[in-house]
Design a protein around this motif. Structure first.
Motif, PDB file in Angstrom:
ATOM      1  N   LEU A   1      -9.967  -5.448  -5.896  1.00 53.43           N
ATOM      2  CA  LEU A   1      -9.173  -6.232  -4.945  1.00 53.43           C
ATOM      3  C   LEU A   1      -9.608  -6.046  -3.493  1.00 53.43           C
ATOM      4  N   GLY A   2     -10.294  -4.953  -3.183  1.00 51.66           N
ATOM      5  CA  GLY A   2     -10.780  -4.724  -1.824  1.00 51.66           C
ATOM      6  C   GLY A   2      -9.736  -4.245  -0.837  1.00 51.66           C
ATOM      7  N   ILE A   3      -8.652  -3.638  -1.320  1.00 50.63           N
ATOM      8  CA  ILE A   3      -7.620  -3.114  -0.417  1.00 50.63           C
ATOM      9  C   ILE A   3      -8.138  -1.809   0.180  1.00 50.63           C
ATOM     10  N   PRO A   4      -8.175  -1.707   1.510  1.00 48.28           N
ATOM     11  CA  PRO A   4      -8.769  -0.518   2.134  1.00 48.28           C
ATOM     12  C   PRO A   4      -7.939   0.752   1.984  1.00 48.28           C
ATOM     13  N   ARG A   5      -8.648   1.853   1.761  1.00 43.20           N
ATOM     14  CA  ARG A   5      -8.045   3.192   1.724  1.00 43.20           C
ATOM     15  C   ARG A   5      -7.964   3.678   3.168  1.00 43.20           C
TER      16      ARG A   5
ATOM     17  N   GLY B   1      -2.119  -5.726   4.356  1.00 43.22           N
ATOM     18  CA  GLY B   1      -1.608  -6.433   5.526  1.00 43.22           C
ATOM     19  C   GLY B   1      -1.843  -5.648   6.796  1.00 43.22           C
ATOM     20  N   GLU B   2      -1.340  -6.200   7.891  1.00 47.10           N
ATOM     21  CA  GLU B   2      -1.563  -5.578   9.190  1.00 47.10           C
ATOM     22  C   GLU B   2      -0.286  -5.550  10.019  1.00 47.10           C
ATOM     23  N   GLY B   3      -0.277  -4.668  10.999  1.00 44.33           N
ATOM     24  CA  GLY B   3       0.846  -4.578  11.931  1.00 44.33           C
ATOM     25  C   GLY B   3       2.142  -4.195  11.246  1.00 44.33           C
ATOM     26  N   GLU B   4       3.233  -4.718  11.782  1.00 44.22           N
ATOM     27  CA  GLU B   4       4.550  -4.340  11.267  1.00 44.22           C
ATOM     28  C   GLU B   4       4.830  -4.896   9.877  1.00 44.22           C
ATOM     29  N   ASN B   5       4.012  -5.847   9.420  1.00 47.60           N
ATOM     30  CA  ASN B   5       4.189  -6.397   8.081  1.00 47.60           C
ATOM     31  C   ASN B   5       3.358  -5.676   7.025  1.00 47.60           C
TER      32      ASN B   5
END
Length: 151
Positions: free
Chosen positions: A39-43, A62-66
């Motif tokens: 899936l490519g979700i970063p560690r 996701g990024e930031g507050e979300n």
């Protein structure tokens, strides 16, 4: 049983959103292959604790507050408690605006909380855990949202 929705709350705290989802397996490499490689979700970090019986990778979706953290967990000792590997969906965490009030409220309602009271997580934020016996079988982590910390 019919649930009635209300537009007001008598609770001294608010649930703000999902903070994390945790997945358990005897070998987190199996989890890492799918979630990180396929899936490519970063560690973005890791956590190891003999006390908590966990060796985990922390991913961020996701990024930031979300953003939501995804924890890929394996037990340090599969024979010790908690048995992270027994339920692949181990727990999830919710952001709370006032963790202290939330903790006091839940305790006052007779909700069984895990030992240790409020403690710090890997990010240094306060956390508490509701025992699966009171949540219907899922370990629930409640996390102090950093935007609501008392100055």
């Amino acid at each position: 049983m019919r649930l009635i929705s209300r537009t007001f709350s008598t609770h001294p705290f608010k649930i703000l959103g999902i903070q994390q989802i945790a997945l358990g397996h005897l070998d987190k490499v199996v989890l890492r292959k799918f979630w990180c490689i396929i899936l490519g979700i970063p560690r973005v970090g890791s956590y190891y604790s003999k006390f908590d019986n966990v060796n985990q990778d922390i991913l961020r979706i996701g990024e930031g507050e979300n953003a939501v953290e995804l924890h890929l967990m394996q037990p340090v000792d599969p024979r010790s408690y908690p048995n992270i590997q027994d339920n692949a969906f181990h727990h999830f965490a919710l952001w709370v605006d006032n963790l202290e009030e939330c903790y006091q409220y839940l305790e006052g309602q007779g909700s069984q909380m895990t030992p240790g009271g409020i403690r710090k997580n890997t990010s240094g934020l306060g956390v508490i855990f509701a025992n699966p016996k009171v949540t219907g079988g899922i370990l629930l982590e409640l996390v102090q949202h950093p935007d609501y910390l008392k100055k």
